[in-house]
Design an enzyme around this catalytic site. Structure first.
Site, short mmCIF file in Angstrom:
data_model
loop_
_atom_site.label_atom_id
_atom_site.label_comp_id
_atom_site.label_asym_id
_atom_site.label_seq_id
_atom_site.Cartn_x
_atom_site.Cartn_y
_atom_site.Cartn_z
N GLU A 279 -73.59 -6.78 -59.00
CA GLU A 279 -74.00 -7.45 -60.25
C GLU A 279 -73.84 -6.43 -61.37
OE1 GLU A 279 -75.07 -10.57 -60.92
OE2 GLU A 279 -74.91 -11.30 -58.87
N CYS A 314 -77.63 -7.53 -69.59
CA CYS A 314 -76.25 -7.64 -69.12
C CYS A 314 -75.52 -8.84 -69.71
CB CYS A 314 -76.24 -7.72 -67.60
SG CYS A 314 -77.27 -9.05 -66.97
#
Ligand code: NAD
Length: 547
Positions: A279, A314
């Protein structure tokens, strides 16, 4: 070789003040706040470090001795493997009990969680509640609600060639898994994958980020109290501890963090052919068309940038692309809404997180101060290094080869790039590595369709930001340099399960055509079977040929 329990794991490691001071410039706590908690190795039975100023100082030498090295890491994995092999984690009861305990922990310790997030990031209480506590809790509740259904084997159809038979896909846990987490949503991004790994029936080591030391320490303490310590452990630490863990053979590694470390994790996993989920991050673009409700759009852009941990997220908007003619209107709308949200002096706003540490503060300041970039600021630019505060800052038309446009920003700076025609934005985005998220604000259905078809990204959201992350029926993960694999909801369960294909047959219906000698009759029958040619099968069974 020492056993893990003989490494004095009942000792309180909270006195690693030496390490704490050594990493002070990196893991920064403002002088007015409590010091960051030290790095420590934790164990289910171990009361771990606390963020307290009354800790005993120990030398770096002592700290090094207590840190997790490859030998201790190997023992840890061995212990967990033994527990996993006992079969305990596979039962529905074990999985449900751990999830219930985490849910209870969240309810009972919400204040401690908010306090740790305040220490690590000055995260506003509402943001901590919405994006860390309640999201983790709802992941847990979703897993509890759907667990039996997820665990049930999935029946699938079988072809005529194996008739009579039945088949199913059985989800089995990988085994002992390593979850390495990051600092920006340190509670959610640590526990969300843990919830998936528990639901799938694995034994787990969680390595939270040392850059959010208060949350790391709290996670170690809380999981030690609330979940089964013989199968779920927390190891605190920084690069040496993570490297020691990565040296081991795991059955799955789930990593959240930067693309740079993603390469390291993937290389370590490759040595043991360990499957991974990465991720990662990247530069998330937002295209802004001129035919929109600008007031609403500006608010949503701010929500997807500064309301997200002050841009340290993110899936925060990294840069905007709009047309030359629309850019001034967009800047004005953002200016008005930002002032409404954070006041005239945003550095004093309590509703915005600070920059996580001095290293990241200076990294961001350097992006801003670069020649060719610093004169492009059209809003903000204020900063206060002592308190690690940085104002929402908008830059217009920075050069495409500037560092701010080459690296993921991960902070409150927002470049707006302009194009003559909105269609040109596709080319600009596609010339960069594939992002984790991409956004478009437009009322033009055709443009929206083109955006979905022509831009490759981990996930997308039309006319809003960030919210796609909250939908458990959507997979969340990257593509290309923004990562591989996905999780959330059932995808989390799947990320931590091997999908075992199982075919069941009895002893009836054994056809001779399968076995040598391969006579012309048998060949005719087999070929017709494989083609699914019913007439051919009947003819072959009757001993006739189609020709
Ligand atoms: P970080 O520095 O906390 O690193 C993440 C983890 O990697 C930590 O546990 C750390 O101990 C470990 N680590 C760091 N350097 C290492 C090394 N050399 N060897 C082995 N392990 C190492 O976090 P970060 O990397 O600064 O995180 C920010 C990045 O994470 C951004 O790029 C962001 O986009 C990305 N991110 C992605 C997601 C997502 O869900 N895709 C979520 C949050 C953040």
């Amino acid at each position: 070789m020492k056993s893990l329990s003989s490494i004095n794991l009942s000792q309180d490691f909270s006195g690693l003040g030496g390490i704490c001071r050594a990493i002070r410039t990196f893991v920064y706590c403002p002088p007015s706040r409590a010091n960051p908690s030290p790095i420590s190795l934790t164990h289910s039975s171990l009361r771990v470090s606390r963020c307290s100023t009354s800790l005993l100082s120990v030398t770096m030498e002592e700290a090094k001795k207590q840190a997790l090295d490859a030998e201790k890491a190997a023992l840890l994995v061995k212990e967990l493997r033994k527990s996993f092999n006992s079969g305990r984690t596979k039962s529905y009861e074990w999985r449900a009990a751990q999830l219930q305990s985490i849910s209870k922990m969240i309810d009972e310790r919400a204040k401690d969680i908010i306090q740790a997030l305040q220490l690590d990031l000055s995260k506003p209480e509402l943001e901590a509640f919405v994006s860390e506590i309640s999201m983790t809790k709802s992941s847990c509740q979703k897993a509890l609600k759907d667990l039996k259904h997820w665990m049930a084997p999935e029946k699938v159809k079988t072809p005529i060639t194996t008739y009579p038979s039945s088949a199913e896909i059985v989800s089995e846990p990988f085994g002992v898994v390593l979850i390495i987490s990051t600092w920006n949503y340190p509670f959610l991004l640590s526990l969300d994958p843990v919830i998936g790994a528990i639901a799938a029936g694995n034994a787990i080591v969680l390595k939270p980020s040392e850059i959010a030391p208060a949350t790391s320490s709290l996670l170690a303490r809380l999981l030690g109290e609330y979940v089964d310590g013989s199968t779920i452990r927390v190891v605190e630490g920084a690069v040496p501890e993570t490297s020691a863990l990565l040296d081991q053979k795991w059955d799955k590694i789930f990593y959240t963090g930067s693309t740079r470390v993603g390469y390291i994790v993937m290389a370590a996993a490759a040595k043991h052919l360990t499957p991974i989920v990465l991720e990662l991050g990247g530069k998330c673009p937002a295209i802004v068309d001129s035919n929109i409700d600008l007031e609403v759009a500006a608010r949503r852009m701010i929500a997807g940038k500064w309301v997200c941990n002050n841009g340290q997220a993110c899936i925060a908007i990294d840069y905007i692309v709009t047309t030359k003619s629309f850019a001034p209107k967009l800047v004005d709308a953002l200016r008005l809404a930002l002032e409404e949200f954070f006041g005239k002096n945003p550095l004093e706003s309590q509703d915005m997180s600070r920059i996580v540490n001095l290293y990241h503060f200076r990294r961001l300041a350097k992006l801003l101060d670069e020649d060719g970039t610093s004169d492009k600021i059209v809003l903000g630019g204020q900063r206060d290094e002592n308190n690690l505060r940085m104002a929402p800052t908008i830059l217009l038309d920075v050069p495409e080869d500037s560092t701010i446009m080459q690296e993921e920003i991960f902070g409150p700076l927002l470049p707006i790039l302009t194009v003559d025609d909105i269609q040109d934005s596709f080319h600009m985005i596609n010339s960069k590595p594939k992002p984790l998220a991409a956004y478009i604000f437009s009322n033009d259905d055709g443009l929206q369709k083109q955006f979905v078809q022509n831009i490759s990204a981990g996930g997308m959201l039309i006319n809003d930001t960030v919210l796609h992350l909250t939908i458990p029926t959507l997979p969340f993960g990257g593509v290309g340099e923004s990562g591989m694999g996905a999780y959330h909801g059932k995808f989390s369960f799947d990320a931590f399960s091997h999908k075992k294909g199982v075919l069941y047959r009895g002893f009836k219906g054994d056809t001779a055509a399968r076995y040598p000698p391969y006579t012309p009759e048998k060949q005719r029958l087999m070929k017709a079977l494989i083609r699914g040619d019913i007439i051919g099968i009947i003819l072959a069974l009757l001993g006739w040929s189609k020709e």
